[in-house]
Design an enzyme around this catalytic site. Structure first.
Site, mmCIF file in Angstrom:
data_model
loop_
_atom_site.group_PDB
_atom_site.id
_atom_site.type_symbol
_atom_site.label_atom_id
_atom_site.label_comp_id
_atom_site.label_asym_id
_atom_site.label_seq_id
_atom_site.Cartn_x
_atom_site.Cartn_y
_atom_site.Cartn_z
ATOM 1 C CB ALA A 8 7.755 40.443 0.529
ATOM 2 C CB ALA A 10 14.576 36.328 -4.445
ATOM 3 C CB ILE A 11 17.365 38.822 -0.954
ATOM 4 C CG1 ILE A 11 18.285 38.345 -2.083
ATOM 5 C CG2 ILE A 11 18.176 39.080 0.317
ATOM 6 C CD1 ILE A 11 19.000 37.021 -1.811
ATOM 7 C CE LYS A 206 26.174 40.739 -4.600
ATOM 8 N NZ LYS A 206 24.956 40.571 -3.806
ATOM 9 C CG ASN A 214 24.523 42.995 -13.091
ATOM 10 O OD1 ASN A 214 23.365 42.622 -13.117
ATOM 11 N ND2 ASN A 214 25.362 42.613 -12.139
#
Length: 338
Positions: A8, A10-11, A206, A214
């Site tokens: 639960a 951000a996304i 991606k 990163n």
């Protein structure tokens, strides 16, 4: 549909809030202050223009057994956290439950239902000992590529930065009745949810940026804009991406955009801190295996050299180990003006 959102943050918060507002039955698996906030107030979403949407019907439980079997399980945790969810995750499974993996990097199921010499092979980097493959049947899995950016600004409150696209794909590339239905439900909730015939190629586009930007950002504390505009780090990212492209193409992946287009896209995001840099600054475990270690492993499987990626993987792995052993974090800050 009954949705359980496992993660639960951000996304997960963005997805769950929009689905609940569209009338779907949404239950968040949450803990601590997040659990308390959702139970008390539901979930709040702050949109790009600053307007707010409230999902008062969203539920939250701490234990998966409390939620029971679901139609759809949205896995929105980081890749290295999935193993910690076993065996409780199966409490959410009914006979036809779909598990949608909304996770960055190379997934543990990469070779499942993929015809060819490596079909069914496991990946030690992302699934040591094959625990995930043994616990989550490949028939349940729906692949997904997450494009939006969002942040959890306080318990039960997510701010959307940009984006609403979640590409979906069956592992065998088919357009099944179930994935068509899931796509339709997500579109009703306000998302773009196209069904891809080749979800792995979408994942690589991606990952192409994630595997380079990163770790570079984690080591240099630079934003995407800075990395792309500083010639030595732009060249470093390009070398890593070139090696990764060779690995992917050895696995049958075809890139629909050029390497320079991908770098330009990252530069266009601006002064954004990657998720790995944010984890370094907050002392959290780094999502390194799914983003970088997995590509090193795939290079070995395909006999494709990845010297630059391996060097960056070694340096970033040591950084993560050092931060973990010291229980510390690392942040570059301007001096306080007296």
């Amino acid at each position: 549909m009954k949705f359980a959102v496992v993660g639960a943050g951000a996304i997960g918060g963005y997805l769950g809030a929009k689905l609940a507002r569209a009338g779907e039955d949404v239950t968040f698996i949450a803990r601590n202050r997040n659990l308390e906030a959702i139970r008390a107030n539901g979930f709040k979403l702050i949109l790009e223009d600053g307007s707010e949407e409230h999902a008062p019907t969203a539920k939250a439980v701490q234990h998966m057994a409390e939620a029971g079997p679901q139609d759809v399980v949205l896995l929105t945790v980081k890749a290295h956290q999935v193993g910690d969810l076993l065996p409780d995750l199966r409490e959410l499974f009914g006979p036809h439950t779909m598990v949608v993996t909304m996770i960055n990097g190379i997934p543990w199921w990469y070779f499942h239902k993929l015809p060819g010499a490596h079909e069914g092979m496991g990946l030690e980097s992302v699934d040591p000992g094959g625990r995930l493959a043994a616990a989550i049947e490949p028939e349940r899995i729906i692949g997904s590529v997450v494009y939006p950016a969002a942040e959890l600004v306080e318990p039960g409150v997510v701010r959307l930065i940009e984006g609403n696209r979640f590409t979906l794909g069956e592992l065998d590339g088919s357009r099944s009745e179930r994935i068509a239905g899931l796509s339709e439900v997500m579109m009703r909730a306000g998302f773009k949810a196209p069904v891809s015939k080749d979800i792995r190629s979408e994942l690589w586009v991606k990952l192409w940026g994630n595997l380079s930007f990163n770790p570079i950002s984690a080591l240099t504390h630079a934003t995407l804009e800075d990395i792309c505009r500083f010639p030595p780090t732009r060249a470093l990212a390009s070398r890593m991406m070139t090696e990764a492209q060779s690995v992917a193409e050895a696995l049958g992946v075809r890139f629909k955009i050029s390497l320079e287009q991908r770098i330009a896209g990252a530069e266009g995001v601006g002064a954004h801190k990657t998720s790995m840099l944010q984890d370094v600054e907050h002392g959290r475990a780094l999502e390194l295996e799914a983003l970088v270690g997995s590509v090193v492993e795939l290079g070995r499987i395909t006999g494709t050299p990845t010297p630059t990626i391996e060097a960056m993987y070694a340096a970033t792995s040591l950084l993560g180990r050092t931060l973990a052993s010291q229980q510390g974090h690392l942040r570059v800050e301007a001096p306080v003006q007296k």
